[in-house]
Structure formats: C-alpha cells, structure tokens
Design a protein around this motif. Structure first.
Motif, PDB file in Angstrom:
ATOM      1  N   THR A 228       0.892  -1.192   0.033  1.00 22.45           N
ATOM      2  CA  THR A 228       0.029   0.063  -0.106  1.00 22.45           C
ATOM      3  C   THR A 228       1.007   1.240   0.120  1.00 22.45           C
ATOM      4  OG1 THR A 228      -1.460  -1.205   1.375  1.00 22.45           O
ATOM      5  CG2 THR A 228      -1.927   1.354   1.255  1.00 22.45           C
ATOM      6  N   GLN A 229       0.801   2.059  -1.115  1.00 21.08           N
ATOM      7  CA  GLN A 229       1.640   3.020  -1.079  1.00 21.08           C
ATOM      8  C   GLN A 229       0.958   4.390  -1.092  1.00 21.08           C
ATOM      9  OE1 GLN A 229       3.766   3.337  -5.047  1.00 21.08           O
ATOM     10  NE2 GLN A 229       5.228   4.619  -4.015  1.00 21.08           N
ATOM     11  N   ILE A 230       1.307   5.210  -0.002  1.00 20.27           N
ATOM     12  CA  ILE A 230       0.741   6.500  -0.031  1.00 20.27           C
ATOM     13  C   ILE A 230       1.671   7.625  -0.478  1.00 20.27           C
ATOM     14  CG2 ILE A 230      -0.385   8.132   1.922  1.00 20.27           C
ATOM     15  CD1 ILE A 230      -0.727   5.604   3.807  1.00 20.27           C
ATOM     16  N   HIS A 231       1.110   8.378  -1.368  1.00 17.03           N
ATOM     17  CA  HIS A 231       1.923   9.540  -2.094  1.00 17.03           C
ATOM     18  C   HIS A 231       1.734  10.840  -1.151  1.00 17.03           C
ATOM     19  CE1 HIS A 231       2.376   7.335  -5.819  1.00 17.03           C
ATOM     20  NE2 HIS A 231       1.302   6.606  -5.431  1.00 17.03           N
TER      21      HIS A 231
ATOM     22  N   HIS B  40      -7.699   5.865  -2.860  1.00 17.62           N
ATOM     23  CA  HIS B  40      -8.214   7.195  -2.547  1.00 17.62           C
ATOM     24  C   HIS B  40      -7.445   7.958  -3.252  1.00 17.62           C
ATOM     25  CE1 HIS B  40      -8.489  10.488   0.279  1.00 17.62           C
ATOM     26  NE2 HIS B  40      -9.549   9.739   0.713  1.00 17.62           N
ATOM     27  N   GLU B  41      -7.967   9.245  -3.345  1.00 23.14           N
ATOM     28  CA  GLU B  41      -7.404  10.441  -4.595  1.00 23.14           C
ATOM     29  C   GLU B  41      -6.515  11.475  -3.733  1.00 23.14           C
ATOM     30  OE1 GLU B  41      -6.592  10.528  -7.536  1.00 23.14           O
ATOM     31  OE2 GLU B  41      -7.853   8.783  -8.250  1.00 23.14           O
ATOM     32  N   ASN B  42      -6.959  11.804  -2.445  1.00 24.52           N
ATOM     33  CA  ASN B  42      -6.301  12.974  -2.032  1.00 24.52           C
ATOM     34  C   ASN B  42      -6.145  12.712  -0.373  1.00 24.52           C
ATOM     35  OD1 ASN B  42      -5.261  15.394  -1.480  1.00 24.52           O
ATOM     36  ND2 ASN B  42      -6.892  16.478  -1.496  1.00 24.52           N
ATOM     37  N   PRO B  43      -5.070  12.186  -0.038  1.00 23.03           N
ATOM     38  CA  PRO B  43      -3.794  11.896  -0.709  1.00 23.03           C
ATOM     39  C   PRO B  43      -4.005  10.482  -1.558  1.00 23.03           C
ATOM     40  CG  PRO B  43      -3.451  11.075   1.369  1.00 23.03           C
ATOM     41  CD  PRO B  43      -4.642  11.650   1.555  1.00 23.03           C
ATOM     42  N   LYS B  44      -3.261  10.552  -2.581  1.00 23.70           N
ATOM     43  CA  LYS B  44      -3.293   9.383  -3.481  1.00 23.70           C
ATOM     44  C   LYS B  44      -2.836   8.091  -3.012  1.00 23.70           C
ATOM     45  CE  LYS B  44      -2.333   7.636  -7.987  1.00 23.70           C
ATOM     46  NZ  LYS B  44      -1.361   7.776  -9.321  1.00 23.70           N
ATOM     47  N   ILE B  45      -3.602   7.093  -2.572  1.00 24.26           N
ATOM     48  CA  ILE B  45      -3.383   5.997  -1.996  1.00 24.26           C
ATOM     49  C   ILE B  45      -3.232   4.816  -3.011  1.00 24.26           C
ATOM     50  CG2 ILE B  45      -3.690   4.155   0.068  1.00 24.26           C
ATOM     51  CD1 ILE B  45      -4.820   6.565   1.494  1.00 24.26           C
ATOM     52  N   GLU B  46      -2.625   3.919  -3.281  1.00 26.25           N
ATOM     53  CA  GLU B  46      -2.452   2.844  -4.263  1.00 26.25           C
ATOM     54  C   GLU B  46      -2.069   1.508  -3.448  1.00 26.25           C
ATOM     55  OE1 GLU B  46      -0.887   4.171  -8.266  1.00 26.25           O
ATOM     56  OE2 GLU B  46       0.454   4.694  -6.922  1.00 26.25           O
ATOM     57  N   PHE B  47      -2.900   0.448  -4.010  1.00 27.63           N
ATOM     58  CA  PHE B  47      -2.464  -0.839  -3.708  1.00 27.63           C
ATOM     59  C   PHE B  47      -1.886  -1.570  -4.840  1.00 27.63           C
ATOM     60  CE2 PHE B  47      -3.713  -5.617  -3.119  1.00 27.63           C
ATOM     61  CZ  PHE B  47      -3.326  -5.717  -2.000  1.00 27.63           C
ATOM     62  N   ILE B  48      -0.726  -2.267  -4.473  1.00 28.51           N
ATOM     63  CA  ILE B  48       0.045  -2.734  -5.795  1.00 28.51           C
ATOM     64  C   ILE B  48       0.593  -3.947  -5.377  1.00 28.51           C
ATOM     65  CG2 ILE B  48       2.253  -2.408  -6.911  1.00 28.51           C
ATOM     66  CD1 ILE B  48       1.857   0.778  -6.234  1.00 28.51           C
ATOM     67  N   TYR B  49       0.731  -4.961  -6.203  1.00 29.04           N
ATOM     68  CA  TYR B  49       1.224  -6.279  -5.849  1.00 29.04           C
ATOM     69  C   TYR B  49       2.342  -6.313  -6.697  1.00 29.04           C
ATOM     70  CZ  TYR B  49       2.074 -11.051  -5.893  1.00 29.04           C
ATOM     71  OH  TYR B  49       2.627 -12.404  -5.590  1.00 29.04           O
TER      72      TYR B  49
END
Length: 85
Positions: free
Chosen positions: A38-41, A67-76
């Motif tokens: 999980t990456q939080i920008h 989520h968009e603000n802040p951008k949160i991505e789930f990456i494998y």
C-alpha cells in the motif's frame, strides 16, 4: 526467529506483517514470492521506513487506486528472481 516460524507453518500462504526490521529480515533471509504494497503518496515524519525492495520484484497488473487525496495505491509486486515460499 522469523525464519523458524515461517518454516514451522503448515499454511500454503504466509503474510509477514512487520515493522521495518521484520520486513528487512524477510526480504533478506526468506524466499519471498510477492509483496502486497500500500503506497501513500504523501510525506510523513518518521524514523522507520519500508526497506528498499530488491530489483527482482516487478509490478504485476495495474495498481488499484484506493483514495485520491492523498493518493493511496494498492500494488502487487511479484518476485521474478529465485525460489519462492
């Protein structure tokens, strides 16, 4: 040790949930097949961070934006290197 606990498990999949030193130990000492990241920008103050991910791990599929603000991505990230658990 973490390595003994992993090898004693009878589970097909094992998830390591750290702190920084547990993650470092797993990435250095164990044949990890993948990382669910999980990456939080956004910048946060702190003194502990996820360790450098070895180059053998490559992003598989598209990141899922949670989520968009802040951008949160789930990456494998899949280990394209040697043996895996």
């Amino acid at each position: 040790s973490l390595q003994n606990a992993i090898h004693a498990s009878t589970r097909e999949k094992i998830f390591v949930i750290g702190g920084q030193s547990i993650y470092e130990q797993a990435l250095h000492d164990l044949p990890v097949s993948g990382i669910y990241l999980t990456q939080i920008h956004q910048e946060f103050p702190g003194d502990a961070y996820f360790p450098k991910i070895p180059d053998s791990f490559k992003e598989k599929g598209k990141p899922e934006i949670l989520h968009e603000n802040p951008k949160i991505e789930f990456i494998y990230l899949e280990n394209q290197g040697t043996a895996t658990l």
